[in-house]
Design an enzyme around this catalytic site. Structure first.
Site, PDB file in Angstrom:
ATOM      1  N   SER A   1     -42.512  16.723 -12.467  1.00 26.08           N
ATOM      2  CA  SER A   1     -41.686  17.730 -13.133  1.00 26.08           C
ATOM      3  C   SER A   1     -42.494  19.006 -13.355  1.00 26.08           C
ATOM      4  O   SER A   1     -43.652  18.954 -13.783  1.00 26.08           O
ATOM      5  CB  SER A   1     -41.220  17.212 -14.506  1.00 26.08           C
ATOM      6  OG  SER A   1     -40.413  16.065 -14.361  1.00 26.08           O
ATOM      7  N   SER A   2     -41.879  20.159 -13.070  1.00 25.42           N
ATOM      8  CA  SER A   2     -42.463  21.468 -13.367  1.00 25.42           C
ATOM      9  C   SER A   2     -43.822  21.629 -12.667  1.00 25.42           C
ATOM     10  O   SER A   2     -43.874  21.611 -11.452  1.00 25.42           O
ATOM     11  CB  SER A   2     -42.555  21.630 -14.893  1.00 25.42           C
ATOM     12  OG  SER A   2     -42.950  22.929 -15.234  1.00 25.42           O
ATOM     13  N   SER A   3     -44.921  21.752 -13.407  1.00 22.61           N
ATOM     14  CA  SER A   3     -46.228  21.855 -12.758  1.00 22.61           C
ATOM     15  C   SER A   3     -46.465  20.626 -11.872  1.00 22.61           C
ATOM     16  O   SER A   3     -47.049  20.732 -10.785  1.00 22.61           O
ATOM     17  CB  SER A   3     -47.329  21.962 -13.816  1.00 22.61           C
ATOM     18  OG  SER A   3     -48.585  22.109 -13.208  1.00 22.61           O
TER      19      SER A   3
END
Ligand SMILES: *[C@@H]1O[C@H](CO)[C@@H](O)[C@H](O)[C@H]1NC(C)=O
Length: 383
Positions: free
Chosen positions: A143-145
């Site tokens: 998720s995300s990074s």
């Protein structure tokens, strides 16, 4: 924090803790990966159910910025799914202050050259050599990074991973740092202002592992239309990138499925190895679709990713998808400017603009009624 926000936080904490209740085992750590294999000293945590399948599959599950292995262990459904399906989950933990993953340095973006990606790749190899994991069923998600890192690992270590799912990331190489920065934030990319052709992105991917002639892992890319951390145009860049690698046409999905895999989401299929999934009104945190992941990774029938597709730079043109890329140009990406970006005027940042973060020299005051809100130590935004 107002009472409403507190209630929200409390209920999401309840949700998180309920995900790890009743597990058959617990989060463990490997501490003996040598620095030659893990030069940035990324944390190596894993969840191995009491009972796993013979030659178990592995899912490498990578946390978001400011996260940890522990946070993703408690906040994602993979440990519970591991109990159900008998696989092992590896949770890498970022060594960087902040703590986002390094998806910007030359090392992390080059095969076997070091960086966080190298350490994570070696955690997967450790699982194969030490736990007898099935080398043909090592999957990656984040998720995300962690989603950015998932795209990076898919590009830099296509030999290791069998398939990938990406929850709110950016194209591999989009966070590339012009000054070689390790774990650098790239506002141009984050704000969705980097636009390149499929051919350009595919050339970037191939340059990350020169001479590789094998296939690339099939990939699902999720993004929300209301994402104000990694702006929605990033989905299109991810799709263009992998369409270029697989030889698909990013401008012409072969199928568009409404309310799939959940209500409010639209799944665009560009070929067997690439899906872009857009959540209407969904923000930066796209909820992890555990059951859909189980299908894509082949644990559950109905929608498994095909074997690796496309091909590396060493074997000439990509033809597996039968499509054509929208452009043959390998021109460098363009940054689109909008009225709300560029050189700040009047020292006041507009809605959505950056207003702070390490190295930021622009305005730190937001136009009323917006407030400068920190996403992480590198990036604050007028929200
Ligand atoms: C951000 O990434 C783009 C490529 O996606 C690159 O052209 C640009 O130089 C990067 N910016 C910085 C400050 O490194």
């Amino acid at each position: 924090m107002g009472p409403f926000a507190r209630a929200l936080l409390a209920s999401s904490l309840f949700l998180l803790s309920s995900l790890v209740a009743g597990l058959t085992s617990s989060l463990q750590q490997v501490t003996n990966l040598p620095s030659t294999q893990n030069p940035t000293n990324a944390g190596f945590f894993y969840y191995k159910p009491t009972t796993v399948k013979t030659n178990p599959a592995v899912i490498v599950a990578i946390h978001f910025c400011t996260g940890t292995a522990q946070a993703y262990f408690t906040g994602s459904p993979y440990a519970q799914l591991a109990d159900t399906y008998g696989f092992i989950v590896i949770y890498p933990s970022s060594p960087n202050s902040g703590t986002c993953w390094d998806v910007s340095s030359k090392q992390t973006l080059t095969h076997n050259a070091g960086g966080d990606s190298f350490g994570i790749a070696n955690m997967a190899k450790y699982a194969i050599s030490t736990w007898g994991a099935d080398a043909t069923r090592i999957f990656v998600t984040g998720s995300s990074s962690g989603a950015m890192m998932t795209n990076v690992l898919t590009a830099v270590y296509p030999d290791i991973f069998a398939a990938a799912t990406v929850y709110s990331g950016v194209a591999a190489g989009c966070f590339m740092s012009s000054f070689g920065g390790v774990d650098a934030w790239n506002s141009t990319c984050a704000q969705g202002q980097v636009s390149a052709t499929s051919a350009y992105w595919a050339a970037q991917v191939h340059a990350m592992y020169p001479g590789y002639t094998g296939g690339y892992p099939p990939i699902q890319e999720y993004h929300g239309t209301a994402d104000t951390t990694l702006f929605p145009p990033n989905l299109n860049e991810e799709v263009k990138e992998w369409a270029g690698v697989f030889g698909y046409n990013a401008a012409a999905p072969t199928q568009v499925l409404q309310n799939n895999p959940a209500s409010g989401y639209t799944k665009s299929v560009y070929g067997p190895a690439l899906q872009g999934i857009l959540g209407q009104g969904v923000g930066h945190t796209v909820p992890i679709m555990g059951n859909e992941d189980m299908k894509w990774f082949g644990f559950v029938a109905g929608g498994a990713a095909p074997p690796k597709g496309g091909s590396g730079s060493g074997s000439g043109t990509t033809t597996s998808g039968g499509g054509t890329t929208s452009s043959s140009s390998t021109a460098p990406p363009t940054s689109t400017s909008s009225s709300s970006t560029g050189t700040p005027t009047g020292g006041v940042a507009q809605h959505w603009d950056q207003c702070g973060g390490q190295g930021w020299t622009g305005p730190t005051v937001c136009v009323s009624p917006f407030k400068c809100t920190a996403s992480n130590q590198w990036y604050s935004q007028c929200l």
